[in-house]
Design a protein around this motif. Structure first.
Motif, mmCIF file in Angstrom:
data_model
loop_
_atom_site.group_PDB
_atom_site.id
_atom_site.type_symbol
_atom_site.label_atom_id
_atom_site.label_comp_id
_atom_site.label_asym_id
_atom_site.label_seq_id
_atom_site.Cartn_x
_atom_site.Cartn_y
_atom_site.Cartn_z
ATOM 1 N N TRP A 224 0.835 -1.206 0.000
ATOM 2 C CA TRP A 224 0.000 0.000 0.000
ATOM 3 C C TRP A 224 0.868 1.253 0.000
ATOM 4 C CZ3 TRP A 224 0.804 3.193 4.141
ATOM 5 C CH2 TRP A 224 1.406 2.608 5.273
ATOM 6 N N ALA A 225 1.962 1.218 0.783
ATOM 7 C CA ALA A 225 2.870 2.371 0.822
ATOM 8 C C ALA A 225 3.587 2.530 -0.516
ATOM 9 C CB ALA A 225 3.883 2.203 1.946
ATOM 10 N N ALA A 226 4.000 1.402 -1.111
ATOM 11 C CA ALA A 226 4.678 1.448 -2.401
ATOM 12 C C ALA A 226 3.763 2.008 -3.485
ATOM 13 C CB ALA A 226 5.170 0.058 -2.780
ATOM 14 N N THR A 227 2.504 1.567 -3.486
ATOM 15 C CA THR A 227 1.538 2.060 -4.469
ATOM 16 C C THR A 227 1.335 3.562 -4.320
ATOM 17 O OG1 THR A 227 0.412 -0.084 -4.428
ATOM 18 C CG2 THR A 227 -0.794 1.770 -5.368
ATOM 19 N N PHE A 228 1.238 4.020 -3.079
ATOM 20 C CA PHE A 228 1.073 5.455 -2.831
ATOM 21 C C PHE A 228 2.291 6.229 -3.322
ATOM 22 C CE2 PHE A 228 1.805 9.153 -0.106
ATOM 23 C CZ PHE A 228 0.619 9.860 -0.308
ATOM 24 N N ILE A 229 3.496 5.703 -3.065
ATOM 25 C CA ILE A 229 4.722 6.396 -3.495
ATOM 26 C C ILE A 229 4.788 6.477 -5.013
ATOM 27 C CG2 ILE A 229 7.235 6.151 -3.628
ATOM 28 C CD1 ILE A 229 7.133 5.057 -0.763
ATOM 29 N N ILE A 230 4.433 5.382 -5.694
ATOM 30 C CA ILE A 230 4.528 5.374 -7.154
ATOM 31 C C ILE A 230 3.543 6.363 -7.773
ATOM 32 C CG2 ILE A 230 4.142 3.973 -9.220
ATOM 33 C CD1 ILE A 230 5.244 1.574 -7.583
ATOM 34 N N PHE A 231 2.279 6.277 -7.385
ATOM 35 C CA PHE A 231 1.285 7.166 -7.989
ATOM 36 C C PHE A 231 1.450 8.606 -7.498
ATOM 37 C CE2 PHE A 231 -0.758 3.055 -8.718
ATOM 38 C CZ PHE A 231 -1.114 3.199 -10.052
ATOM 39 N N GLY A 232 1.695 8.772 -6.191
ATOM 40 C CA GLY A 232 1.944 10.121 -5.677
ATOM 41 C C GLY A 232 3.200 10.722 -6.262
ATOM 42 N N GLY A 233 4.226 9.888 -6.439
ATOM 43 C CA GLY A 233 5.471 10.365 -7.023
ATOM 44 C C GLY A 233 5.312 10.795 -8.465
ATOM 45 N N LEU A 234 4.510 10.061 -9.236
ATOM 46 C CA LEU A 234 4.277 10.442 -10.629
ATOM 47 C C LEU A 234 3.558 11.795 -10.720
ATOM 48 C CD1 LEU A 234 3.260 6.989 -12.155
ATOM 49 C CD2 LEU A 234 5.422 8.218 -12.465
ATOM 50 N N ILE A 235 2.613 12.019 -9.804
ATOM 51 C CA ILE A 235 1.938 13.325 -9.764
ATOM 52 C C ILE A 235 2.941 14.425 -9.404
ATOM 53 C CG2 ILE A 235 0.194 14.698 -8.557
ATOM 54 C CD1 ILE A 235 -1.402 12.068 -8.219
ATOM 55 N N ALA A 236 3.803 14.141 -8.414
ATOM 56 C CA ALA A 236 4.821 15.119 -8.019
ATOM 57 C C ALA A 236 5.803 15.382 -9.151
ATOM 58 C CB ALA A 236 5.566 14.619 -6.775
ATOM 59 N N LEU A 237 6.113 14.347 -9.941
ATOM 60 C CA LEU A 237 7.003 14.535 -11.092
ATOM 61 C C LEU A 237 6.365 15.448 -12.132
ATOM 62 C CD1 LEU A 237 8.510 10.965 -11.656
ATOM 63 C CD2 LEU A 237 9.777 13.052 -11.099
ATOM 64 N N ALA A 238 5.070 15.284 -12.344
ATOM 65 C CA ALA A 238 4.374 16.155 -13.296
ATOM 66 C C ALA A 238 4.407 17.609 -12.826
ATOM 67 C CB ALA A 238 2.932 15.687 -13.479
ATOM 68 N N CYS B 262 9.952 2.027 -6.647
ATOM 69 C CA CYS B 262 9.838 3.195 -5.763
ATOM 70 C C CYS B 262 11.142 3.987 -5.728
ATOM 71 C CB CYS B 262 9.444 2.755 -4.357
ATOM 72 S SG CYS B 262 7.754 2.157 -4.231
ATOM 73 N N SER B 263 12.284 3.288 -5.773
ATOM 74 C CA SER B 263 13.573 3.986 -5.815
ATOM 75 C C SER B 263 13.695 4.807 -7.090
ATOM 76 C CB SER B 263 14.724 2.972 -5.736
ATOM 77 O OG SER B 263 14.778 2.349 -4.482
ATOM 78 N N ALA B 264 13.213 4.257 -8.207
ATOM 79 C CA ALA B 264 13.264 4.991 -9.471
ATOM 80 C C ALA B 264 12.471 6.296 -9.376
ATOM 81 C CB ALA B 264 12.731 4.121 -10.611
ATOM 82 N N VAL B 265 11.277 6.231 -8.796
ATOM 83 C CA VAL B 265 10.431 7.421 -8.679
ATOM 84 C C VAL B 265 11.062 8.439 -7.731
ATOM 85 C CG1 VAL B 265 8.194 8.278 -7.882
ATOM 86 C CG2 VAL B 265 8.307 6.199 -9.261
ATOM 87 N N LEU B 266 11.512 7.979 -6.562
ATOM 88 C CA LEU B 266 12.086 8.904 -5.576
ATOM 89 C C LEU B 266 13.413 9.481 -6.057
ATOM 90 C CD1 LEU B 266 11.283 6.996 -2.244
ATOM 91 C CD2 LEU B 266 10.109 8.987 -3.197
ATOM 92 N N GLY B 267 14.212 8.681 -6.770
ATOM 93 C CA GLY B 267 15.460 9.202 -7.329
ATOM 94 C C GLY B 267 15.207 10.291 -8.351
ATOM 95 N N SER B 268 14.188 10.092 -9.183
ATOM 96 C CA SER B 268 13.820 11.124 -10.160
ATOM 97 C C SER B 268 13.403 12.410 -9.464
ATOM 98 C CB SER B 268 12.673 10.617 -11.040
ATOM 99 O OG SER B 268 13.066 9.507 -11.804
ATOM 100 N N LEU B 269 12.605 12.269 -8.415
ATOM 101 C CA LEU B 269 12.146 13.446 -7.673
ATOM 102 C C LEU B 269 13.313 14.186 -7.027
ATOM 103 C CD1 LEU B 269 8.916 12.074 -5.948
ATOM 104 C CD2 LEU B 269 9.025 13.886 -7.671
ATOM 105 N N LEU B 270 14.248 13.435 -6.445
ATOM 106 C CA LEU B 270 15.380 14.072 -5.777
ATOM 107 C C LEU B 270 16.186 14.923 -6.752
ATOM 108 C CD1 LEU B 270 17.307 14.518 -3.388
ATOM 109 C CD2 LEU B 270 18.450 12.374 -4.007
ATOM 110 N N VAL B 271 16.539 14.365 -7.904
ATOM 111 C CA VAL B 271 17.366 15.108 -8.860
ATOM 112 C C VAL B 271 16.583 16.270 -9.464
ATOM 113 C CG1 VAL B 271 18.627 14.967 -11.034
ATOM 114 C CG2 VAL B 271 18.825 13.131 -9.365
#
Length: 346
Positions: free
Chosen positions: A18-32, A295-304
């Motif tokens: 559930w946490a991973a799903t939230f990070i992936i979808f929430g992260g994609l929104i944050a990337l946009a 999840c690491s891929a999404v968070l790494g993208s957000l960090l950079v």
């Protein structure tokens, strides 16, 4: 079904889909959102409406459209992609070696890739970017091979601390050789931006060359993720579960070389992303690499992406080097992990 591990270090940890799903979808929104902000902000501020128009109704005669399409979009996409590469490479390395300090920057991959790029700039100026990526892969392999070779030959085996010390020594050696070659051949200015690290010079042709490699490596990492989870339990446990550990390590090492080599060839010597993000991800989603890798891929993208945005906002119109900015976060985190590992060993 999530994998549950219970031992002295990971007692009570489990996968949290559930946490991973939230990070992936929430992260994609944050990337946009981050993409919109990054494209609109710069030396010439551009309204979000113009960004939207340039993306979906590009007009080459409009200067702002040209700035967005030729300069800012490749920069943002390049930052997101390379952040994902560094983060996933670090996650694979930490899972396979069970070394909490594993990172492409700390274990010689970045320095090896940089050394090979220096040779290319010195002896083969004007080499097409496709060949630069291939040489970057070779350099990353050279750095890793030297680090592991020194660590294995040392008395007492390949401990996490010895691996990091070997990485620091080899990185310093390769960096010194690179600087000497740069001074002798007068290419110091060409390498200055690479050493500082950054995505400002990213072009569309670079992305077109590296994206197929990265996409294949990311897919391979996802396919290998279950095996990496088993390796993270310990090699004896993995063999007991029927895993061919030698093949998994070989394939994992190849994926790391592709991901780290491609990222270094574009953004330069940016470290600590592969150290910080996997630890953060494991804390949030648990120990199952089927969730850790995406999840690491999404968070790494957000960090950079957001670090690059912040580096432009600190002292406009000048830019703070991306590598230095991330190091401000990474160095204290590395020292914290080192102290924690030392306490656990005692």
């Amino acid at each position: 079904m999530g994998i549950v591990i219970k031992n002295s270090k990971t007692d009570g940890l489990r996968s949290r889909p559930w946490a991973a799903t939230f990070i992936i979808f929430g992260g994609l929104i944050a990337l946009a959102i981050g993409t919109s902000l990054s494209v609109s902000f710069g030396a010439a501020d551009i309204k979000l409406a113009v960004v939207w128009e340039a993306i979906f109704n590009f007009n080459p005669e409009v200067t702002q459209h040209q700035i967005i399409y030729e300069l800012r979009l490749p920069r943002v996409i390049g930052g997101a992609v390379t952040g994902a590469c560094f983060a996933v490479a670090g996650a694979i390395m930490q899972g396979m070696t069970r070394n909490p300090l594993a990172d492409s920057g700390l274990l010689g991959l970045n320095a090896g890739a940089g050394f090979m790029l220096t040779l290319c700039f010195a002896f083969f100026p004007g080499l097409p970017f496709m060949y630069l990526i291939l040489y970057s892969f070779m350099g990353a392999g050279l750095g890793t091979g030297l680090v592991y070779g020194i660590g294995v030959m040392a008395k007492g085996g390949l401990t996490p601390a010895r691996l990091v010390l070997s990485g620091a020594a080899i990185s310093a050696l390769l960096a010194a050789l690179s600087e000497g070659i740069a001074l002798y051949f007068g290419i110091g200015q060409d390498l200055a931006f690479w050493y500082a690290g950054g995505v400002a010079g990213t072009k569309w042709f670079q992305l077109k060359v590296m994206l197929p490699w990265i996409a294949a490596a990311m897919l391979g990492a996802l396919v290998l993720s279950r095996s990496i989870t088993m390796l993270s339990l310990g090699e004896d446990v993995a063999k007991g579960l029927g895993l061919r550990t030698a093949w998994v390590k070989l394939l994992g090492a190849l994926l790391v070389l592709i991901l780290a080599g491609a990222a270094v060839s574009v953004v330069g010597a940016v470290g600590f992303i592969g150290l910080i993000i996997p630890h953060m991800t494991r804390f949030l989603v648990g120990v199952d690499y089927r969730w850790i890798i995406p999840c690491s891929a999404v968070l790494g993208s957000l960090l950079v992406m957001f670090a690059d945005l912040a580096s432009r906002m600190i002292n406009p119109p000048f830019e703070t080097p991306l590598g230095a900015f991330i190091a401000l976060i990474g160095v204290p985190f590395f020292l914290y992990l080192s102290r924690k590992e030392r306490r656990e060993l005692h």
